[in-house]
Design a protein around this motif. Sequence first.
Motif, short mmCIF file in Angstrom:
data_model
loop_
_atom_site.label_atom_id
_atom_site.label_comp_id
_atom_site.label_asym_id
_atom_site.label_seq_id
_atom_site.Cartn_x
_atom_site.Cartn_y
_atom_site.Cartn_z
N ALA A 182 73.68 -41.98 -30.37
CA ALA A 182 73.99 -40.65 -30.90
C ALA A 182 73.59 -40.55 -32.37
O ALA A 182 73.04 -39.53 -32.80
CB ALA A 182 75.47 -40.36 -30.72
N ALA A 183 73.83 -41.61 -33.13
CA ALA A 183 73.49 -41.58 -34.55
C ALA A 183 71.98 -41.53 -34.78
O ALA A 183 71.51 -40.92 -35.75
CB ALA A 183 74.07 -42.81 -35.25
N ALA A 184 71.20 -42.15 -33.88
CA ALA A 184 69.75 -42.10 -34.02
C ALA A 184 69.25 -40.66 -33.97
O ALA A 184 68.20 -40.33 -34.54
CB ALA A 184 69.09 -42.92 -32.92
N ARG A 185 69.99 -39.81 -33.29
CA ARG A 185 69.63 -38.40 -33.21
C ARG A 185 70.28 -37.61 -34.35
O ARG A 185 69.61 -36.94 -35.13
CB ARG A 185 70.08 -37.84 -31.85
N PHE A 186 71.60 -37.72 -34.46
CA PHE A 186 72.33 -36.85 -35.38
C PHE A 186 72.06 -37.17 -36.86
O PHE A 186 72.09 -36.27 -37.70
CB PHE A 186 73.82 -36.95 -35.12
#
Length: 654
Positions: free
Chosen positions: A177-181
């Motif tokens: 999720a962090a790779a996106r957000f």
Amino acid sequence: MTRPIWVPDESDLTSARITAFARDVAARHDVIVDRYAALHAWSIESLEEFWAQIWDFFDVLADGDHGQVLAGDAMPGARWFPQVRLNYAEHALRGAGDGLAVIAVDEDGATTTRTWEELRAEVGAFADWLRRSDVAPGDHVVGYLPNGIHALVAFLACASIGAVWSVCGQDYAAPGAAARFAQLEPVVLVAADGYRWNGRVHERRDQVAALRKALPSLRHTVTVSLLGLAPVPGAAVTDWSEATARPADLRFERVEFAAPLWVLFSSGTTGVPKGIVHGHGGVLLDHLKLLGLHLDLRAGDRFLWYTTTNWMMWNMQVSGLLLGATIVLYDGGATYPDPGRLWALAAEHHVAVLGVSPGYLRAAAKAGLHPGHRLDLSALRELGSTGEPLPAAAYHWVRDHIGPVVQVASTTGGTDVVSGFAGSAPTTPVWPGEISAPLLGVALEAWNADGEPVTDEVGELVITRPMPSMPIHFVNDPGGERYHDTYFSTYPGVWRHGDWVTRTGRGTIVVSGRSDSTLNRHGVRLGSADIYAVVEALPEVREAMVVGAELDGGDYWMPLFVVLEPGVDLDNALRDRITTAIRTQASPRHVPDEILTVPAIPHTRTGKKLEVPVKRLLQGMPIDRVTGREAVDDPDLLASFSRYAPSTRPVGSP
């Protein structure tokens, strides 16, 4: 097959909204568009007039003059309706009264509803909280949420104030999720304590905590209790009930047509996920056209498309609100507790338009289901399918086991345009294994390597004229180089999507698979979809994947990986049945070099087979250069395919 499996009757033709639209076009522009092909031809030849007609037909609300449709039509760079300001959420929440706007069902069967008035009130309350929390137009708000009312309300509230939304499901761990957000530098995170899937409870409070640490730009976190757990502790944490407790008038910030609405992400199987930004106006117009004309959604219709928040079909389903339809959100496994789950939901909620995947139809067929005989599906008039090519056998199964009056609407499109390129309309016949036609306003062609349009042969799917829902830009791509290289580097000024398609002489579309995973046998290009249609129809085979790998020394190896049904062994007799079926129903060139059994097939988190990463593993590329772990449903399973590389084992060994 020389005859279609479904044709519209006179009632379909006269009552369809697309027929009324065609009448308006004929009267306003003095053209003859009494057939779908003629209407489509006019829609791309008179592109500006077409989209202006969509605007007027659906009564789009805006400030400014919508007379100028396009400021230049070059791709990339086309600017649509440059003189207007509008808001997507204002149109999504035009419904009013006591009618249901949304029905949300979780895997345990618990059902939550909101009327139009209740939905507007909740969106207004959360929008007011966002404003009081100093969230401004253009700020990013992200959701770590399953497919339910909270994701819907949070998105609409963001859109109403001009903030930009992005969401992913909780099957992603915090690093994924962090790779996106993290690319978005969000100011607010809305996150649930967990979700239920396939009979299991997945608690995610630890992942929420880790995600918060990975997003230093956050100013606030809103926690949603779906499992009834204590909220994640920490500063600047607000419970959802508190954030929506204060009544407030719902106000809409009208923004530029191209103002960012949401950010979707590519699968990330070939690198850092691309953040794809779409605008308020482009999404609004395209979805009004697709859902309103092609799916014929009406006020009060029940609309269910099986999806998660990871997939663009979540965004498409939300847009059912634009037509006044009641959207039915389902959060859970499609085949839990049995393969009849989605059919039961469609019957219970009187669904008019149901969207599923080819894999779900295959599972229903193999389970021997007869939903049309056992359940009341009388409200169902259209069955959508997307995500991968739909084999001809599935069309016959729907006719025989769902009902002959149900139109199968196989569609191809992409996250890139958060829409479709080809599909059906209530006025188009349906041929098994084929998509009925390019969608209105979509200048779709199949091109050969020389950039020439071809008919009745495989070519690259290209779009030769702009669409309003094409991305505004990519995240962190200020000069547009990555955007240009992704779509316009092969044919300058023309969108190359990356699919092999055939445009038939009768105007239908056949998708053969991704062009970057094309099979090339003795100089002949083959589509993997042709093989899947044959092999996955066999009762012994649960799923299959074929790849073609160019090897050192000029060798080419094309193995077929199969997942067999429980209790089935890959003996010589079954090998012969598989190869005979491929040879006779596809072609001798489609017969693989080897058939290998595997416990499962790896997919992206939106369910697409990972043909290209497996191909690269077979060519000897290390797993860390093939894909990111968080982009794959089972990273360890994907890594296991390295052992099949010819350099690591004798050919023919297990």
